[in-house]
Scaffold this motif. Sequence first.
Motif, PDB file in Angstrom:
ATOM      1  N   ILE A   1     -21.532  18.646  27.939  1.00  0.00           N
ATOM      2  CA  ILE A   1     -22.552  18.261  26.962  1.00  0.00           C
ATOM      3  C   ILE A   1     -23.784  19.154  27.013  1.00  0.00           C
ATOM      4  O   ILE A   1     -24.520  19.278  26.040  1.00  0.00           O
ATOM      5  N   ASN A   2     -24.005  19.821  28.162  1.00  0.00           N
ATOM      6  CA  ASN A   2     -25.188  20.682  28.293  1.00  0.00           C
ATOM      7  C   ASN A   2     -24.854  22.169  28.209  1.00  0.00           C
ATOM      8  O   ASN A   2     -25.659  22.990  28.639  1.00  0.00           O
ATOM      9  N   SER A   3     -23.745  22.527  27.669  1.00  0.00           N
ATOM     10  CA  SER A   3     -23.350  23.909  27.349  1.00  0.00           C
ATOM     11  C   SER A   3     -21.894  24.155  27.706  1.00  0.00           C
ATOM     12  O   SER A   3     -21.362  23.612  28.675  1.00  0.00           O
ATOM     13  N   CYS A   4     -21.286  25.005  26.910  1.00  0.00           N
ATOM     14  CA  CYS A   4     -19.978  25.562  27.201  1.00  0.00           C
ATOM     15  C   CYS A   4     -20.207  27.000  27.665  1.00  0.00           C
ATOM     16  O   CYS A   4     -20.471  27.896  26.851  1.00  0.00           O
ATOM     17  N   PHE A   5     -20.169  27.189  28.982  1.00  0.00           N
ATOM     18  CA  PHE A   5     -20.419  28.502  29.559  1.00  0.00           C
ATOM     19  C   PHE A   5     -19.132  29.326  29.610  1.00  0.00           C
ATOM     20  O   PHE A   5     -18.079  28.933  29.131  1.00  0.00           O
ATOM     21  N   SER A   6     -19.222  30.476  30.268  1.00  0.00           N
ATOM     22  CA  SER A   6     -18.162  31.489  30.225  1.00  0.00           C
ATOM     23  C   SER A   6     -16.836  31.012  30.816  1.00  0.00           C
ATOM     24  O   SER A   6     -16.784  30.070  31.597  1.00  0.00           O
ATOM     25  N   GLY A   7     -15.786  31.738  30.467  1.00  0.00           N
ATOM     26  CA  GLY A   7     -14.448  31.467  30.966  1.00  0.00           C
ATOM     27  C   GLY A   7     -13.507  32.578  30.563  1.00  0.00           C
ATOM     28  O   GLY A   7     -13.944  33.704  30.298  1.00  0.00           O
ATOM     29  N   SER A   8     -12.227  32.268  30.483  1.00  0.00           N
ATOM     30  CA  SER A   8     -11.215  33.302  30.231  1.00  0.00           C
ATOM     31  C   SER A   8     -10.038  32.752  29.450  1.00  0.00           C
ATOM     32  O   SER A   8      -9.797  31.543  29.423  1.00  0.00           O
ATOM     33  N   ALA A   9      -9.310  33.685  28.844  1.00  0.00           N
ATOM     34  CA  ALA A   9      -8.073  33.347  28.131  1.00  0.00           C
ATOM     35  C   ALA A   9      -6.878  33.786  28.956  1.00  0.00           C
ATOM     36  O   ALA A   9      -6.906  34.821  29.619  1.00  0.00           O
ATOM     37  N   THR A  10      -5.820  33.006  28.895  1.00  0.00           N
ATOM     38  CA  THR A  10      -4.541  33.348  29.513  1.00  0.00           C
ATOM     39  C   THR A  10      -3.441  33.051  28.498  1.00  0.00           C
ATOM     40  O   THR A  10      -3.502  32.029  27.802  1.00  0.00           O
ATOM     41  N   ILE A  11      -2.473  33.939  28.411  1.00  0.00           N
ATOM     42  CA  ILE A  11      -1.334  33.717  27.516  1.00  0.00           C
ATOM     43  C   ILE A  11      -0.181  33.171  28.364  1.00  0.00           C
ATOM     44  O   ILE A  11       0.371  33.889  29.210  1.00  0.00           O
ATOM     45  N   LEU A  12       0.166  31.911  28.145  1.00  0.00           N
ATOM     46  CA  LEU A  12       1.259  31.284  28.882  1.00  0.00           C
ATOM     47  C   LEU A  12       2.612  31.697  28.276  1.00  0.00           C
ATOM     48  O   LEU A  12       2.668  32.176  27.132  1.00  0.00           O
ATOM     49  N   PRO A  13       3.716  31.526  29.017  1.00  0.00           N
ATOM     50  CA  PRO A  13       5.040  31.838  28.472  1.00  0.00           C
ATOM     51  C   PRO A  13       5.264  31.134  27.131  1.00  0.00           C
ATOM     52  O   PRO A  13       4.830  30.001  26.931  1.00  0.00           O
ATOM     53  N   GLY A  14       5.932  31.834  26.223  1.00  0.00           N
ATOM     54  CA  GLY A  14       6.120  31.302  24.875  1.00  0.00           C
ATOM     55  C   GLY A  14       4.975  31.663  23.960  1.00  0.00           C
ATOM     56  O   GLY A  14       4.841  31.100  22.873  1.00  0.00           O
ATOM     57  N   GLU A  15       4.154  32.634  24.385  1.00  0.00           N
ATOM     58  CA  GLU A  15       2.990  33.099  23.628  1.00  0.00           C
ATOM     59  C   GLU A  15       2.075  31.930  23.257  1.00  0.00           C
ATOM     60  O   GLU A  15       1.770  31.677  22.090  1.00  0.00           O
ATOM     61  N   LYS A  16       1.627  31.228  24.309  1.00  0.00           N
ATOM     62  CA  LYS A  16       0.739  30.083  24.129  1.00  0.00           C
ATOM     63  C   LYS A  16      -0.599  30.365  24.810  1.00  0.00           C
ATOM     64  O   LYS A  16      -0.689  30.318  26.037  1.00  0.00           O
ATOM     65  N   PRO A  17      -1.647  30.646  24.042  1.00  0.00           N
ATOM     66  CA  PRO A  17      -2.955  30.906  24.642  1.00  0.00           C
ATOM     67  C   PRO A  17      -3.597  29.614  25.162  1.00  0.00           C
ATOM     68  O   PRO A  17      -3.447  28.540  24.561  1.00  0.00           O
ATOM     69  N   VAL A  18      -4.295  29.729  26.278  1.00  0.00           N
ATOM     70  CA  VAL A  18      -5.092  28.624  26.807  1.00  0.00           C
ATOM     71  C   VAL A  18      -6.427  29.196  27.261  1.00  0.00           C
ATOM     72  O   VAL A  18      -6.542  30.374  27.606  1.00  0.00           O
TER      73      VAL A  18
END
Length: 484
Positions: free
Chosen positions: A57-74
């Motif tokens: 609720i007080n901010s969405c700070f940094s992170g990363s993307a990963t492509i899971l098997p089956g071409e599924k981004p998270v």
Amino acid sequence: MTGPMYYKGVYHLFYQYNPDGATFGHDQMVWAHSVSYDLINWIHLNNALVPSEPYDINSCFSGSATILPGEKPVMLYTGITDNRHQVQSLATPKNLSDPFLREWVKHPQNPVMIPPSGVEVNNFRDPSTAWLGKDGKWRVIMGAQNGDQGKLILYQSEDFINWKEGPNPFFATDNTGVCECPDFFPVSIHGRNGVDTSVQNPSVRHVTKTSYLTRQRDYYFLGKYVDDQDLFIPDTYFTGTSLDLRFDYGRFYASKTFFDPQKDRRILWGWVKEADTKQDDIDKGWAGLQTIPRQVWLDESGKKLIQWPIEEVEKRRGEHISINGEKLVSGSRIEVSGITASQADVEVIFEVPELESAELIESDRIDPQLLCSKEYALTSGVIGPFVTREGLLCGTILKKGHMELSLHPKLKTISLRVLIDHSIIESFGDEGRVCITSRVYPSLAIGKDAHLFVFNNGTQSISVSKLNAWSMKKAQINDEQTLK
């Protein structure tokens, strides 16, 4: 910079954005989202992640993307909770058939990681891109702090939802404060091609990178990853001197890499911070930007990384001018006319007949960034002196440990490539072995009134063996709503 990736023919750039102001806001930061087909021209989309739940609720700070098997981004990202703790949460695309990935859904089990013991609750953030181990478990590293010790903590998961802290310390440095925006990736020992983050075999080495908040600099460490123990053994340890390896010796921070499967390359972006005042940022309505994307690979020496602007940059080249074989005696200069100097791409090779007579600046005694940040600092030398101002390139500094000059068998040369874009100057020395990003805010040298010169302030005559310079066309930046 958060979560760069390539998905279904589209490059995605997520980044920290304050919708309520031009400067960083600690209570309402969101993940803004832009897409591109070539990493140069971009389309702005609606924000991908915004504060909405008790865990962010007080901010969405940094992170990363990963492509899971089956071409599924998270996405894994840091949320600032209602009691100001930093926790990690998971988000997935609402519609995998949408190549723009316009909408993201927060996982019902969020948060998926909370600060462990021995970590300050307000300094536990920035999950890295995940990699898949040979045992079938996913790994990420987290930036953290305990007192003045910076930490990178490894977590494991079998399903990308339930995460447990790894059995061994991954990386730590004393007297540095929090490690921000960590990155961990393999680089090929042979060739320039990048490899997927999960690759683990004898043909790669590994890179651990951290951004030290107290220093506002990015440092990287080459080393060996012992996968069955989840240990990273660096070739060298942090010294706090200019001997430490950095992507960039200028205004460059919170960088991030990703693997581009379309062209088998690893791409690096960095955040270019402002060098003016907060009020200047408020007046112009924005602050900070990303560098030109850089391809990164391991130098043949195996001791450092090489960076070079992605090849797509060259497609923006326009008017061209070349200079060959021009001699520059001490104190002379040549104007490079015929191009737009305020937006230019310049490649130059200087011939230095007596390069061995140039003095070496000892790396453990003088920090080149500090030297170049002093207004009108003067460093005398055979290949110099260098008159410097904050935001201007500090010439060519010959330093042990930082610039290994490429020498022609008969002629001794120094190479330099410079990208100029109004207030931003990105410089690549010795074919990308040393990089400096600068900010400069001219009041008179603007647009057509900007001029480009090649100069020699040293005591020894040199030659411009080869110079090519191009005017650069503007990138196309659009809002999706205006394209409809």
